[in-house]
Design a protein around this motif. Structure first.
Motif, PDB file in Angstrom:
ATOM      1  N   UNK A   1      80.591  60.668  33.524  1.00 34.78           N
ATOM      2  CA  UNK A   1      82.018  60.901  33.299  1.00 34.78           C
ATOM      3  C   UNK A   1      82.796  61.078  34.594  1.00 34.78           C
ATOM      4  N   UNK A   2      82.151  61.495  35.671  1.00 32.76           N
ATOM      5  CA  UNK A   2      82.855  61.699  36.931  1.00 32.76           C
ATOM      6  C   UNK A   2      83.079  60.397  37.701  1.00 32.76           C
ATOM      7  N   UNK A   3      82.422  59.328  37.284  1.00 33.03           N
ATOM      8  CA  UNK A   3      82.582  58.032  37.963  1.00 33.03           C
ATOM      9  C   UNK A   3      83.909  57.402  37.583  1.00 33.03           C
ATOM     10  N   UNK A   4      84.707  57.070  38.591  1.00 37.47           N
ATOM     11  CA  UNK A   4      85.977  56.385  38.364  1.00 37.47           C
ATOM     12  C   UNK A   4      85.927  54.916  38.773  1.00 37.47           C
TER      13      UNK A   4
ATOM     14  N   UNK B   1      72.041  43.020  48.131  1.00 37.57           N
ATOM     15  CA  UNK B   1      71.034  44.085  48.178  1.00 37.57           C
ATOM     16  C   UNK B   1      70.759  44.728  46.834  1.00 37.57           C
ATOM     17  N   UNK B   2      71.692  44.604  45.884  1.00 38.05           N
ATOM     18  CA  UNK B   2      71.554  45.301  44.608  1.00 38.05           C
ATOM     19  C   UNK B   2      71.949  46.761  44.689  1.00 38.05           C
ATOM     20  N   UNK B   3      72.613  47.153  45.792  1.00 42.66           N
ATOM     21  CA  UNK B   3      73.035  48.548  45.929  1.00 42.66           C
ATOM     22  C   UNK B   3      74.251  48.829  45.054  1.00 42.66           C
ATOM     23  N   UNK B   4      74.199  49.952  44.358  1.00 44.18           N
ATOM     24  CA  UNK B   4      75.278  50.373  43.450  1.00 44.18           C
ATOM     25  C   UNK B   4      75.910  51.638  43.995  1.00 44.18           C
ATOM     26  N   UNK B   5      77.229  51.589  44.208  1.00 43.89           N
ATOM     27  CA  UNK B   5      77.978  52.731  44.756  1.00 43.89           C
ATOM     28  C   UNK B   5      78.960  53.233  43.697  1.00 43.89           C
ATOM     29  N   UNK B   6      78.902  54.519  43.411  1.00 44.78           N
ATOM     30  CA  UNK B   6      79.809  55.150  42.447  1.00 44.78           C
ATOM     31  C   UNK B   6      80.702  56.153  43.169  1.00 44.78           C
ATOM     32  N   UNK B   7      81.977  56.188  42.768  1.00 46.22           N
ATOM     33  CA  UNK B   7      82.937  57.113  43.395  1.00 46.22           C
ATOM     34  C   UNK B   7      83.655  57.913  42.318  1.00 46.22           C
ATOM     35  N   UNK B   8      83.756  59.240  42.564  1.00 49.44           N
ATOM     36  CA  UNK B   8      84.445  60.116  41.615  1.00 49.44           C
ATOM     37  C   UNK B   8      85.918  60.311  41.968  1.00 49.44           C
ATOM     38  N   UNK B   9      86.326  59.882  43.150  1.00 47.04           N
ATOM     39  CA  UNK B   9      87.735  59.869  43.536  1.00 47.04           C
ATOM     40  C   UNK B   9      87.978  58.620  44.368  1.00 47.04           C
ATOM     41  N   UNK B  10      89.200  58.122  44.298  1.00 41.54           N
ATOM     42  CA  UNK B  10      89.505  56.854  44.956  1.00 41.54           C
ATOM     43  C   UNK B  10      90.739  57.004  45.844  1.00 41.54           C
TER      44      UNK B  10
END
Length: 546
Positions: A369-372, A380-389
């Motif tokens: 739920x915190x992922x925006x 690379x298949x790297x996944x980056x998640x951010x809770x604020x933008x």
């Protein structure tokens, strides 16, 4: 008798001189050092801009200065006199009034009052502080009996570093908050100098390790400290061996005082203070790219820099309002695909959330739920998640990242902040127009009702006087004739024949009116009169009678 009166007189003169002397001393800034049992408020040094302590070279001053938030609030600050740059602040974010006192008491305790409480203190009570000195370098030091430094402002910087001020791990610079209440930070971490945005989860946007403009003097050894020396920002290892430099100017001089200021825009700007010109900032800033800070534009806006910075809202978000999925809303979630044109300042510095395929990255964001927002790196298949933008960077070509923004499923029916504001203005305009029309209509209805009631009361008066049956069945002329008959003090009335005789058959014309001609006449008693002869109009007849 005269002698006994002389002594009290001289005593009062001496006392006045002492009091005046104390007042003048309290209102004049001290040069170099102040000693225990010293206190005063901003108003005591009002003529000197609130400053009460000067360095021996008079380049720096210490005292009360107005805060940026409110001119009626004051901070205890060190200021570079010629440029007016505030280089250190004691009570940042806790402004005091002009009557709140700075106190250096006899026990060596130093503090700033705030309406009966404490706004700031270096916590030196009981440590034997005997003097406070403002050094020529701009460093404020609290000294003991043996001139040993018990506390110094150089160890507690705010948003500025000065020449020869050592910056090491455990210290940090904090900028003033920007318009979105976001501050930027500079810290020494893991052998590197890092700039990051103060989000709930800090987001780095610059590091000295990735700075291509640095000059490396020694390959091995982590960086543990930094200092502005001569014409460079120099970085050292734990043995104070020079590791690398960031050259500020070709002017190599140890007499120049430099200031590195972390601004609310997220940039570190370098100032040469020797000429006293605050606007003379070095063209070199950190970071170099105008779009590389957390918020060069508003959150979710694109930042593009060609000849100058441009900000605009992404077309993909033009019909959407962005909100937090953790706000308690029960609506379902969707991910809006932003394509592969966007880049983000923090991607170069943060660790990936996971290594997976695009579907796994999308599922990870939806379930958190915190992922925006997510960024997925294809190679690379790297996944980056951010809770604020913060702000996005727009690439001319394609980015190596695919990005998605989390939205409520009904977000298509909402508006983004820019359109929301515009729509609010349109709504306000419509409400004002509708209110104006309603008020005008109400006024017209009231006037119509008032005239109707007035005529109704007049009609009722006629009926009461003449009788309802007799009045209602008569035509207009008969009604008026009858009304004139019953009025008290009605005017004298003459027959047409009487007027014809008085005017000699309307022979002497005096003038022409809107509804007939006016003739000269004389009554039998010799009174001269003017008679208006109506010429076939009912309105004229009424005018004549009234």
């Amino acid at each position: 008798m005269e002698l006994r009166g002389f002594f009290p007189f001289m005593m009062s003169i001496c006392l006045s001189i002492v009091l005046l002397s104390e007042k003048s001393v309290a209102n004049i800034p001290v040069i170099g050092s102040i000693y225990s049992v010293f206190e005063g408020s901003q108003i005591n040094w009002l003529d000197y801009g609130g400053m009460f302590l000067l360095s021996n070279n008079s380049n720096f001053s210490f005292g009360f200065s107005s805060t940026k938030e409110e001119l009626a609030l004051f901070s205890l600050s060190i200021i570079h006199v010629h440029s007016a740059i505030v280089v250190w602040t004691a009570n940042r974010g806790f402004g005091v009034r002009d009557y709140d006192k700075f106190v250096f008491d006899k026990t060596g305790n130093v503090y700033l009052e705030k309406e009966g409480g404490i706004a700031w203190s270096p916590h030196t009570a009981g440590k034997g502080v005997t003097s406070i000195k403002l050094q020529d370098s701009g460093n404020l030091v609290l000294l003991g009996n043996d001139s040993r430094v018990l506390w110094q402002s150089f160890s507690y910087p705010t948003d500025t570093l000065l020449s020869n001020q050592l910056f090491f791990e455990g210290m940090r610079l904090v900028s003033e908050p920007n318009s979105n209440n976001l501050s930027s930070y500079l810290e020494m971490k893991s052998g590197d100098a890092i700039l990051y945005g103060g989000f709930q989860t800090p987001q780095p946007y610059w590091s000295m390790a990735n700075e291509y403009r640095k000059v490396i003097t020694k390959e091995d050894g982590p960086v543990t400290s930094a200092s502005l020396i001569s014409n460079s920002w120099s970085f050292f290892d734990h043995n104070q061996n020079l590791i690398l430099e960031f050259i500020l100017s070709d002017d190599f001089s140890f007499d120049v005082t430099w200031a590195a200021v972390l601004g609310d825009d997220g940039f570190i700007s370098f100032y040469s203070l020797h000429n006293g010109d605050q606007s003379n900032a070095v063209t070199m800033k950190i970071p170099q790219n105008e779009c590389s800070t957390p918020e060069p534009c508003d959150p979710y806006y694109h930042c593009e820099f060609l000849t100058k910075k441009k900000c605009y809202c992404p077309l993909e978000l033009s019909n959407h309002w962005i909100g937090s999925p953790c706000d308690g809303s029960k609506s379902s979630i969707q991910l809006l695909n932003m394509g592969d044109k966007l880049d983000y300042f923090a991607l170069e510095f943060v660790s990936p959330y996971a290594n997976c395929d695009l579907k796994g990255c999308r599922d990870a964001c939806v379930s958190n739920c915190s992922c925006l927002m997510l960024f997925f790196e294809n190679n690379s298949g790297n996944c980056f998640l951010f809770d604020e933008i913060g702000s996005f960077q727009l690439r001319n070509g394609t980015s190596k990242f695919i990005s998605c923004i989390k939205l409520p499923s009904d977000a298509g029916q909402r508006l983004n902040p820019a359109k929301k504001e515009s729509n609010s203005q349109n709504h306000l305009r419509i409400v004002m127009i509708a209110t104006t029309i309603f008020l005008l209509a109400s006024c017209l209805l009231f006037l119509g009702y008032w005239f109707h009631q007035r005529n109704k009361r007049m009609l009722q008066f006629f009926e009461d006087v003449m009788g309802k049956d007799n009045f209602s069945c008569q035509d207009d002329d008969i009604q008026v004739e009858n009304f004139l008959e019953i009025l008290s003090r009605n005017p004298n009335r003459y027959s047409y024949k009487d007027l014809q005789t008085a005017t000699n058959n309307f022979s002497v014309k005096l003038g022409q009116g809107g509804f007939g001609s006016v003739y000269k006449g004389m009554l039998p008693d010799g009174t001269q009169i003017a008679v208006k002869k109506l010429e076939g109009t009912n309105q004229g007849k009424r005018e004549f009678r009234t």
